[in-house]
Design a protein around this motif. Structure first.
Motif, short mmCIF file in Angstrom:
data_model
loop_
_atom_site.label_atom_id
_atom_site.label_comp_id
_atom_site.label_asym_id
_atom_site.label_seq_id
_atom_site.Cartn_x
_atom_site.Cartn_y
_atom_site.Cartn_z
N GLU A 102 108.51 51.27 1.07
CA GLU A 102 108.27 51.84 2.40
C GLU A 102 106.88 51.49 2.90
O GLU A 102 106.71 51.05 4.05
CB GLU A 102 108.43 53.37 2.33
CG GLU A 102 108.10 54.11 3.61
CD GLU A 102 109.14 53.97 4.70
OE1 GLU A 102 108.81 54.28 5.86
OE2 GLU A 102 110.28 53.55 4.40
N ARG A 112 105.56 48.96 6.13
CA ARG A 112 104.64 49.37 7.19
C ARG A 112 103.46 48.38 7.29
O ARG A 112 103.08 47.97 8.39
CB ARG A 112 104.11 50.77 6.90
CG ARG A 112 105.18 51.84 6.85
CD ARG A 112 104.60 53.15 6.34
NE ARG A 112 105.63 54.17 6.19
CZ ARG A 112 105.40 55.38 5.71
NH1 ARG A 112 104.17 55.71 5.32
NH2 ARG A 112 106.37 56.27 5.61
N TYR A 151 99.67 56.73 6.13
CA TYR A 151 100.81 55.93 6.57
C TYR A 151 100.85 54.57 5.86
O TYR A 151 101.92 54.11 5.45
CB TYR A 151 100.73 55.73 8.08
CG TYR A 151 101.90 55.01 8.70
CD1 TYR A 151 103.12 55.66 8.88
CD2 TYR A 151 101.80 53.69 9.12
CE1 TYR A 151 104.20 55.01 9.45
CE2 TYR A 151 102.88 53.03 9.69
CZ TYR A 151 104.08 53.69 9.87
OH TYR A 151 105.15 53.04 10.43
N ARG A 190 103.97 53.53 14.47
CA ARG A 190 104.29 54.82 13.90
C ARG A 190 105.30 55.60 14.75
O ARG A 190 105.93 56.54 14.25
CB ARG A 190 103.01 55.63 13.71
CG ARG A 190 102.20 55.19 12.50
CD ARG A 190 100.91 55.97 12.34
NE ARG A 190 101.13 57.39 12.53
CZ ARG A 190 100.15 58.28 12.66
NH1 ARG A 190 98.89 57.89 12.64
NH2 ARG A 190 100.43 59.55 12.83
N LYS A 197 110.37 55.74 13.60
CA LYS A 197 110.45 56.19 12.22
C LYS A 197 111.50 55.42 11.44
O LYS A 197 112.55 55.05 11.96
CB LYS A 197 110.78 57.68 12.17
CG LYS A 197 109.59 58.62 12.24
CD LYS A 197 108.74 58.44 13.48
CE LYS A 197 107.58 59.44 13.51
NZ LYS A 197 106.76 59.28 14.73
N SER A 198 111.21 55.24 10.17
CA SER A 198 112.16 54.61 9.26
C SER A 198 113.18 55.65 8.79
O SER A 198 112.96 56.86 8.93
CB SER A 198 111.41 54.04 8.05
OG SER A 198 110.90 55.11 7.26
N TYR A 234 113.60 56.61 5.83
CA TYR A 234 112.87 57.44 4.88
C TYR A 234 112.13 58.56 5.62
O TYR A 234 112.17 59.73 5.22
CB TYR A 234 111.88 56.57 4.10
CG TYR A 234 110.73 57.31 3.47
CD1 TYR A 234 110.92 58.06 2.30
CD2 TYR A 234 109.46 57.25 4.03
CE1 TYR A 234 109.86 58.74 1.72
CE2 TYR A 234 108.40 57.93 3.45
CZ TYR A 234 108.61 58.67 2.31
OH TYR A 234 107.56 59.36 1.74
N GLU A 235 111.44 58.22 6.70
CA GLU A 235 110.70 59.22 7.46
C GLU A 235 111.63 60.23 8.13
O GLU A 235 111.35 61.43 8.16
CB GLU A 235 109.83 58.53 8.51
CG GLU A 235 108.69 57.72 7.95
CD GLU A 235 107.90 57.02 9.04
OE1 GLU A 235 106.78 57.45 9.34
OE2 GLU A 235 108.43 56.04 9.63
N TYR A 265 105.02 65.40 7.28
CA TYR A 265 105.74 65.19 8.54
C TYR A 265 106.03 66.50 9.26
O TYR A 265 106.46 67.47 8.65
CB TYR A 265 107.02 64.40 8.30
CG TYR A 265 106.73 62.94 8.02
CD1 TYR A 265 106.71 62.01 9.06
CD2 TYR A 265 106.43 62.50 6.74
CE1 TYR A 265 106.42 60.68 8.82
CE2 TYR A 265 106.14 61.17 6.49
CZ TYR A 265 106.13 60.26 7.54
OH TYR A 265 105.83 58.94 7.30
N GLY A 271 105.40 63.38 14.07
CA GLY A 271 105.51 62.63 12.82
C GLY A 271 104.42 63.11 11.90
O GLY A 271 104.35 64.30 11.59
N LEU A 272 103.55 62.22 11.46
CA LEU A 272 102.40 62.63 10.67
C LEU A 272 101.41 63.43 11.50
O LEU A 272 100.60 64.18 10.95
CB LEU A 272 101.71 61.42 10.06
CG LEU A 272 102.49 60.65 8.99
CD1 LEU A 272 101.74 59.41 8.55
CD2 LEU A 272 102.79 61.54 7.79
#
Length: 396
Positions: free
Chosen positions: A9, A13, A39, A136, A139-140, A142-143, A256, A332-333
């Protein structure tokens, strides 16, 4: 999470940023802001992360090196004892002095920027914060999986409001009980907010007129806090019957954040407030129905404003003395990521973007009502990540 999954992951990025650096003719990016470090490295330790346009990144860690060595998903993690060691460390990895160096100019302190200039006197510095924020924003899988779990825990947090709400209790007492439940559910405590002077706590719980008290916070609802030293969120006012109990919180899980707002009442709300809340739900439904890849944030904002105007509630939409000109923000983050659903925004939505939609109405002397939910953009529309019931919740 398995180490190889995090590493894959993180490197996806890094490679995404490297492609942008190559396209823009930028030699490397030098990052130091905590959310960006997290990130692109997979950990949150203090240091400087050098990402060349090609090749392996180098994470130079001020503290704690041992934690970074154990938790970072990057290969090159080294200790940094003194700021002036940065050029020598990079040279030791075979990296030349950068001709063009990208920095996070939206958040980088001037003092650090000037020190970078002294370290690389012949280098041209450019801002890459826009590239980072754009990357960012999408999102993937995973996110999105983590955000979905964050949303489920936020739903559980909101479900505890009936246990803490009581006529006569102060806002800060109820907020403390609710926040304790959030921590029990795994809330990390910190809600990151990008930018200077954007002080932020976990959220706000406001009663009646407190929900209509504007302050410095750039949002439709703020609260005055306990005193002017931090004019945000819960204060000393006590809950009364038949007034809105406005609860707006983010839930930060494994970094997150999801965001949601609900309105509760002990008794019954006045007709005007109940009607405004119903309009907010109609706006939410119409905007979410209109969300598609390719639609602009500005178009969605104008749709919401038109509906508020048609309901003769435009003067109370998104605040009253200084209303904000947005109805949604990326999460997100950090709590204020891209995309933004705001006046004049021409950037388009794309699958994988996650945002909180928050149509709200504020009435001076009475309080705030409205709704907020976190959603992810899909190929055909949206999927909700927060699902606690939307209607006004009558407690007893």
């Amino acid at each position: 999470m398995p180490e190889e999954l995090l590493q894959g992951e993180v490197y996806r990025r890094v490679q995404g940023l490297q492609r942008r650096l190559q396209a823009e003719g930028i030699t490397a990016a030098l990052l130091t802001q905590s959310a960006d470090i997290l990130y692109y490295s997979g950990t949150c330790q203090s240091g400087h992360l050098y990402i060349p346009a090609e090749g392996e990144p180098v994470f130079m860690v001020r503290r704690d090196y041992e934690q970074a060595r154990l938790t970072a998903a990057l290969k090159n993690v080294v200790p940094l004892r003194r700021f002036g060691e940065i050029p020598g460390i990079l040279s030791g990895f075979g990296l030349p002095v950068p001709e063009v160096l990208g920095c996070e100019c939206d958040v980088l302190p001037v003092s650090i920027y000037l020190r970078y200039q002294k370290l690389f006197p012949g280098t041209r510095f450019v801002d890459v914060s826009g590239f980072i924020r754009q990357q960012r924003a999408v999102k993937s899988p995973y996110e999105i999986e983590i955000l979905a779990e964050s949303g489920r825990r936020l739903d559980q947090m909101l479900a505890t409001v009936p246990r803490v709400a009581e006529v006569g209790r102060t806002e800060v007492e109820m907020a403390g009980l609710l926040e304790g439940e959030a921590r029990r559910l795994g809330h990390q405590g910190l809600v990151r907010f990008r930018g200077m002077n954007y002080d932020f706590f976990m959220g706000h719980l406001l009663t009646g007129p407190s929900g209509a008290a504007p302050s410095s916070f750039d949002g439709p609802v703020s609260g005055l806090g306990l005193d002017p030293s931090f004019a945000f969120g819960a204060g000393w006012r006590r809950l009364k019957a038949d007034e809105p109990l406005y609860v707006d919180y983010g839930f930060a899980y494994r970094g997150y954040i999801t965001d949601a707002t609900r309105v509760f009442v002990i008794g019954e709300l006045s007709g005007r407030l109940a009607r405004a809340h119903a309009v907010a739900l109609e706006i939410q439904a119409a905007v979410l129905e209109a969300v598609r890849p390719g639609v602009t944030g500005g178009a969605l904002y104008e749709l919401a404003v038109a509906m508020a105007r048609k309901a003769d509630l435009a003067d109370n939409f998104q605040g009253w003395r200084q209303p904000v000109r947005f109805i949604g923000h990326g999460v997100g983050l950090e709590l204020n990521e891209l995309p933004v659903l705001a006046a004049g925004v021409e950037e388009t939505l794309a699958p994988g973007m996650v945002f909180a939609l928050e149509p709200k109405f504020v009435f001076p002397g009475e309080g705030a009502v409205g709704i907020e939910n976190t959603v992810v953009v899909t190929a055909n529309g949206v999927e909700r990540l927060t699902n606690f019931p939307d209607g006004i919740y009558q407690l007893r």
